[in-house]
Scaffold this motif. Structure first.
Motif, PDB file in Angstrom:
ATOM      1  N   LEU A 160      12.078  -4.731 -10.488  1.00 44.40           N
ATOM      2  CA  LEU A 160      11.237  -4.859  -9.294  1.00 44.40           C
ATOM      3  C   LEU A 160      11.529  -3.734  -8.312  1.00 44.40           C
ATOM      4  CD1 LEU A 160      11.975  -8.651  -8.943  1.00 44.40           C
ATOM      5  CD2 LEU A 160       9.761  -7.713  -9.635  1.00 44.40           C
ATOM      6  N   ASN A 161      10.487  -3.338  -7.577  1.00 46.95           N
ATOM      7  CA  ASN A 161      10.629  -2.338  -6.526  1.00 46.95           C
ATOM      8  C   ASN A 161      10.666  -3.063  -5.187  1.00 46.95           C
ATOM      9  OD1 ASN A 161      10.076  -0.259  -8.556  1.00 46.95           O
ATOM     10  ND2 ASN A 161       7.942  -0.887  -8.384  1.00 46.95           N
ATOM     11  N   ASP A 162      11.796  -3.048  -4.524  1.00 42.38           N
ATOM     12  CA  ASP A 162      11.928  -3.756  -3.252  1.00 42.38           C
ATOM     13  C   ASP A 162      11.108  -3.052  -2.172  1.00 42.38           C
ATOM     14  OD1 ASP A 162      12.766  -5.578  -1.413  1.00 42.38           O
ATOM     15  OD2 ASP A 162      14.795  -4.784  -1.197  1.00 42.38           O
ATOM     16  N   ILE A 163      10.383  -3.840  -1.387  1.00 39.88           N
ATOM     17  CA  ILE A 163       9.573  -3.316  -0.286  1.00 39.88           C
ATOM     18  C   ILE A 163      10.247  -3.744   1.021  1.00 39.88           C
ATOM     19  CG2 ILE A 163       7.286  -3.210   0.749  1.00 39.88           C
ATOM     20  CD1 ILE A 163       7.428  -2.188  -2.151  1.00 39.88           C
ATOM     21  N   THR A 164      10.565  -2.783   1.863  1.00 42.46           N
ATOM     22  CA  THR A 164      11.374  -3.083   3.044  1.00 42.46           C
ATOM     23  C   THR A 164      10.704  -2.716   4.366  1.00 42.46           C
ATOM     24  OG1 THR A 164      12.474  -0.922   2.896  1.00 42.46           O
ATOM     25  CG2 THR A 164      13.497  -2.763   1.717  1.00 42.46           C
ATOM     26  N   THR A 165       9.456  -2.271   4.324  1.00 46.44           N
ATOM     27  CA  THR A 165       8.786  -1.818   5.535  1.00 46.44           C
ATOM     28  C   THR A 165       7.441  -2.510   5.701  1.00 46.44           C
ATOM     29  OG1 THR A 165       9.812   0.357   5.286  1.00 46.44           O
ATOM     30  CG2 THR A 165       7.949   0.197   6.808  1.00 46.44           C
ATOM     31  N   GLY A 166       7.129  -2.905   6.944  1.00 42.88           N
ATOM     32  CA  GLY A 166       5.838  -3.492   7.258  1.00 42.88           C
ATOM     33  C   GLY A 166       5.952  -4.941   7.686  1.00 42.88           C
ATOM     34  N   ASP A 167       4.874  -5.477   8.208  1.00 43.44           N
ATOM     35  CA  ASP A 167       4.839  -6.884   8.598  1.00 43.44           C
ATOM     36  C   ASP A 167       3.450  -7.453   8.317  1.00 43.44           C
ATOM     37  OD1 ASP A 167       3.343  -5.812  10.735  1.00 43.44           O
ATOM     38  OD2 ASP A 167       5.109  -5.750  12.030  1.00 43.44           O
ATOM     39  N   GLN A 206       0.847  -1.190   0.000  1.00 46.52           N
ATOM     40  CA  GLN A 206       0.000   0.000   0.000  1.00 46.52           C
ATOM     41  C   GLN A 206       0.881   1.237   0.000  1.00 46.52           C
ATOM     42  OE1 GLN A 206      -1.700  -0.531   4.168  1.00 46.52           O
ATOM     43  NE2 GLN A 206      -1.156   1.648   4.254  1.00 46.52           N
ATOM     44  N   ILE A 207       0.274   2.340  -0.369  1.00 42.53           N
ATOM     45  CA  ILE A 207       0.924   3.639  -0.203  1.00 42.53           C
ATOM     46  C   ILE A 207       0.656   4.107   1.214  1.00 42.53           C
ATOM     47  CG2 ILE A 207       1.009   6.036  -1.002  1.00 42.53           C
ATOM     48  CD1 ILE A 207      -0.056   5.082  -3.688  1.00 42.53           C
ATOM     49  N   VAL A 264       4.772   0.265   1.184  1.00 47.42           N
ATOM     50  CA  VAL A 264       5.028  -0.574   2.358  1.00 47.42           C
ATOM     51  C   VAL A 264       4.108  -1.775   2.278  1.00 47.42           C
ATOM     52  CG1 VAL A 264       5.710   1.413   3.746  1.00 47.42           C
ATOM     53  CG2 VAL A 264       3.325   0.638   3.794  1.00 47.42           C
ATOM     54  N   ALA A 265       4.362  -2.776   3.120  1.00 53.44           N
ATOM     55  CA  ALA A 265       3.455  -3.920   3.190  1.00 53.44           C
ATOM     56  C   ALA A 265       2.067  -3.440   3.596  1.00 53.44           C
ATOM     57  CB  ALA A 265       3.972  -4.936   4.193  1.00 53.44           C
ATOM     58  N   CYS A 266       1.047  -4.042   3.023  1.00 53.60           N
ATOM     59  CA  CYS A 266      -0.324  -3.614   3.305  1.00 53.60           C
ATOM     60  C   CYS A 266      -0.697  -3.952   4.749  1.00 53.60           C
ATOM     61  CB  CYS A 266      -1.302  -4.291   2.347  1.00 53.60           C
ATOM     62  SG  CYS A 266      -2.965  -3.592   2.436  1.00 53.60           S
ATOM     63  N   MET A 267      -1.075  -2.900   5.482  1.00 53.46           N
ATOM     64  CA  MET A 267      -1.476  -3.067   6.879  1.00 53.46           C
ATOM     65  C   MET A 267      -2.712  -2.236   7.184  1.00 53.46           C
ATOM     66  SD  MET A 267       2.313  -3.127   8.699  1.00 53.46           S
ATOM     67  CE  MET A 267       1.627  -3.541  10.299  1.00 53.46           C
ATOM     68  N   THR A 268      -3.462  -1.899   6.146  1.00 56.41           N
ATOM     69  CA  THR A 268      -4.725  -1.185   6.316  1.00 56.41           C
ATOM     70  C   THR A 268      -5.864  -2.139   6.019  1.00 56.41           C
ATOM     71  OG1 THR A 268      -3.742   0.934   5.684  1.00 56.41           O
ATOM     72  CG2 THR A 268      -6.141   0.747   5.548  1.00 56.41           C
ATOM     73  N   ARG A 269      -6.589  -2.514   7.050  1.00 51.86           N
ATOM     74  CA  ARG A 269      -7.749  -3.403   6.982  1.00 51.86           C
ATOM     75  C   ARG A 269      -7.381  -4.851   6.676  1.00 51.86           C
ATOM     76  NH1 ARG A 269     -12.948   0.027   6.062  1.00 51.86           N
ATOM     77  NH2 ARG A 269     -13.927  -2.030   6.071  1.00 51.86           N
TER      78      ARG A 269
END
Length: 644
Positions: free
Chosen positions: A600-607, A471-472, A483-488
């Motif tokens: 690829l766009n590396d994603i490095t934040t979130g869980d 998600q943005i 970042v990793a999706c953490m909304t809902r």
């Protein structure tokens, strides 16, 4: 270790692992399969009527199956000299058809057990033997007991057994037998869709109605709309900006893109037009090319987000991102039984389909459907070539399938890859938990109070591409890292409890476990370092603006991410076909290779929390939250064009 060779070894060991000495089991028999987990919301009601007929389908062990991973890598790995040299359907059948010895051994066993030849038939593809018998006869044959189970809420019934046994000499010739231990974890399709997609695990989280801004011009990549609200409303233009999508297909007459939906899920034409009128005016009136599988209908009698949001979402974004590419809707199953993963595989791969159905009545729709109002025609076998790309936004808990079932179905996905198809599955929306946030106990059984992680199937099959969600960040723009999706919802990810680690991701997984060791023991997840890990890749899964039931809503889920990644690979295929090359087929070996890092766009934040934990964490490189990252189409096209 080769994945399916590993599984074959695992299944060959099941007798010694599962079968304790028993005075009721003949010495030369051993347990072949045991139910993976006891079903939730069902209770054992009574013994099945011994005089009832029960057509039994015996899945024969296929030859050369232990080499299927190596064969797939030969046409899929970017460094392979035979990259892109995909197989014909005939070559697939000839390579994997069971041997005469296997067929003869099973037939001899059945006839020696007292069944006449008129009760036994071999399927045209030689993959299945069907036996017509009573429950009493089958119980004696398999040394088991069949019971009737009743769903606690609906009262629906089905039969099954907890284990079954085979002669030791026959086990090497049989993958699995249906119906036996493979239990239906979802009753009727209509019931489950009203339960918020609980059966197959469509994970969309639907928000309230809203009013998006209308585009001021044709929604093309040359005329982007307002991108200022992409952190709260994801639209076609937001996705184009995020993933550098600036390509118009030119080889649409040669390219194919399929989206799978399971009845009673269905799109509404008015919803497509509402969406396109707002975001892609030139597409108003455009419809998918609909292929109806096993008596399927694009039903309009039941209209609600629970019935329409998945199909509306998939088609609005798949069609919008790939226009003018025609999108094929693979609508599966009638209104009575619906369908499942085997049913759509039947339709695109005749070698998987039997004369009267090798499908499992506890997992799949069985056709002809003898129930009132059901589809009474023959099941659809090989009615269309496998599309170059297929997107499936449905899943079930891996814990609900047996190793034998998982092995057999995963091999079919490998065959599609051999024939040049890219198959994308959503990785789940509950982080490391399963559908309904259900986790596992120490024995791997679903438990509301369990703490063991519960990954999704078929996403865990190493021969499909599992898609997670990003998600943005609120307040960020399309130019900022996602970042990793953490909304809902939380991006589904983790480690399989069935499949071993495929060669193409071994280095990436080893690097993650070494440099970012998860703070969990084996009581939480398969921490052996030798198991298949998901997801493989990700895309935005939050705040999708979807036209559903005549209004706009925000929708969240990996079931949005999957068709987006599938759309991007469809555009890659278009560029290759226009250049006189073949579709990319199975993409995992490529996206895990060093030469594709720039794509690829590396994603490095979130869980991805779940099961009473924070789950895994995103990190540099591959991680079990967002995979290798998100795609960059402008960079991927030249990388794939550089391949043969």
């Amino acid at each position: 270790m080769r994945i399916l060779a590993y599984l074959a070894t695992l299944i060959s060991l099941l007798p010694s692992v599962l079968a304790a000495p028993s005075s009721t089991l003949p010495a030369r028999y051993a347990v072949h399969e045991r139910r993976a987990a006891e079903p939730l919301h069902w209770h054992l009601s009574r013994r099945a009527n011994p005089s009832s007929a029960l057509p039994l389908n015996i899945g024969l062990r296929q030859q050369n199956i232990e080499n299927i991973e190596e064969m797939l890598m030969a046409v899929s790995h970017p460094s392979s000299p035979t990259y892109g040299q995909h197989w014909s359907a005939k070559q697939v059948v000839e390579t994997f058809s069971p041997t005469n010895e296997t067929i003869g051994s099973v037939l001899t066993w059945l006839m020696d057990s007292g069944f006449s030849s008129d009760k036994i038939r071999v399927s045209g593809n030689r993959g299945w033997v069907q036996l017509h018998a009573t429950i009493a006869e089958i119980e004696e044959l398999l040394h088991t007991e069949y019971h009737v189970y009743t769903h606690l809420e609906t009262g629906e019934e089905q039969i099954g057994c907890k284990t079954y046994s085979l002669p030791v000499r026959i086990q090497e010739h049989v993958d699995l037998i249906r119906p036996t231990v493979h239990f239906n974890h979802h009753p009727s399709p209509a019931y489950e869709v009203n339960k918020r997609f609980g059966g197959l695990g469509v994970g969309d989280d639907v928000g309230p109605t809203m009013s998006p801004k209308k585009v001021q011009a044709s929604a093309s990549s040359d005329s982007p709309g307002d991108l200022s609200e992409c952190d709260s409303m994801t639209t076609l233009d937001c996705l184009r900006a995020l993933y550098n999508i600036n390509y118009t297909p030119v080889a649409t007459d040669k390219n194919t893109f399929g989206v799978v939906e399971f009845t009673p899920q269905a799109f509404l034409e008015a919803d497509l037009d509402l969406f396109f009128a707002n975001f892609s005016p030139s597409q108003v009136g455009t419809r998918p090319v609909t292929v109806l599988i096993d008596g399927a209908v694009v039903q309009t009698d039941n209209q609600a987000p629970s019935f329409n949001v998945e199909s509306d979402l998939d088609l609005e974004y798949a069609m919008g991102l790939t226009t003018p590419q025609p999108v094929t809707l693979l609508q599966v199953g009638d209104l009575v039984e619906g369908g499942s993963f085997d049913n759509w595989l039947d339709a695109v791969d005749a070698s998987f389909c039997t004369f009267e159905g090798g499908d499992d009545p506890s997992q799949d729709g069985i056709y002809p459907d003898t129930q009132p109002g059901g589809f009474d025609g023959p099941e659809d076998c090989g009615i269309l070539p496998p599309p170059n790309v297929v997107s499936i936004s449905y899943a079930q808990d891996e814990s609900s399938v047996t190793p034998a079932f998982a092995m057999r179905q995963c091999a079919e996905h490998a065959k599609l890859g051999l024939m040049g198809s890219s198959v994308f599955y959503s990785s789940g929306d509950r982080g490391v938990a399963g559908n309904g946030n259900v986790c596992l106990d120490n024995d791997g059984t679903p438990d509301a109070n369990g703490v063991k992680f519960n990954p999704q199937f078929p996403a865990t099959c190493p021969f499909v591409t599992a898609v997670g969600a990003t998600q943005i960040n609120p307040g960020s723009t399309v130019s900022d890292p996602e970042v990793a999706c953490m909304t809902r919802i939380f991006s589904g990810g983790g480690f399989s409890n069935i499949y071993s680690l495929p060669d193409y991701q071994s280095e990436a997984v080893s690097s993650y476990l070494t440099n970012n060791p998860p703070p969990f023991t084996a009581q939480r997840f398969n921490n052996s370092g030798n198991s298949r890990a998901i997801p493989d890749i990700s895309a935005n899964g939050a705040n999708y603006v979807v036209a559903v039931n005549g209004e706009f809503r925000l929708v969240f889920g990996t079931s949005a991410s999957a068709p987006v990644v599938a759309s991007i690979i469809t555009l890659v295929n278009d560029a290759r076909i226009a250049a006189g090359k073949k579709p990319v087929g199975f993409i995992n070996p490529a996206i895990y290779s060093d030469q594709f890092k720039n794509g690829l766009n590396d994603i490095t934040t979130g869980d991805n929390p779940g099961c009473g934990s924070n789950g895994f964490s995103a990190a540099v490189g591959w991680d079990p939250v967002t995979g290798v990252g998100t795609p960059n189409l402008a960079n991927l096209i030249p990388l794939f064009l550089n391949l043969p």
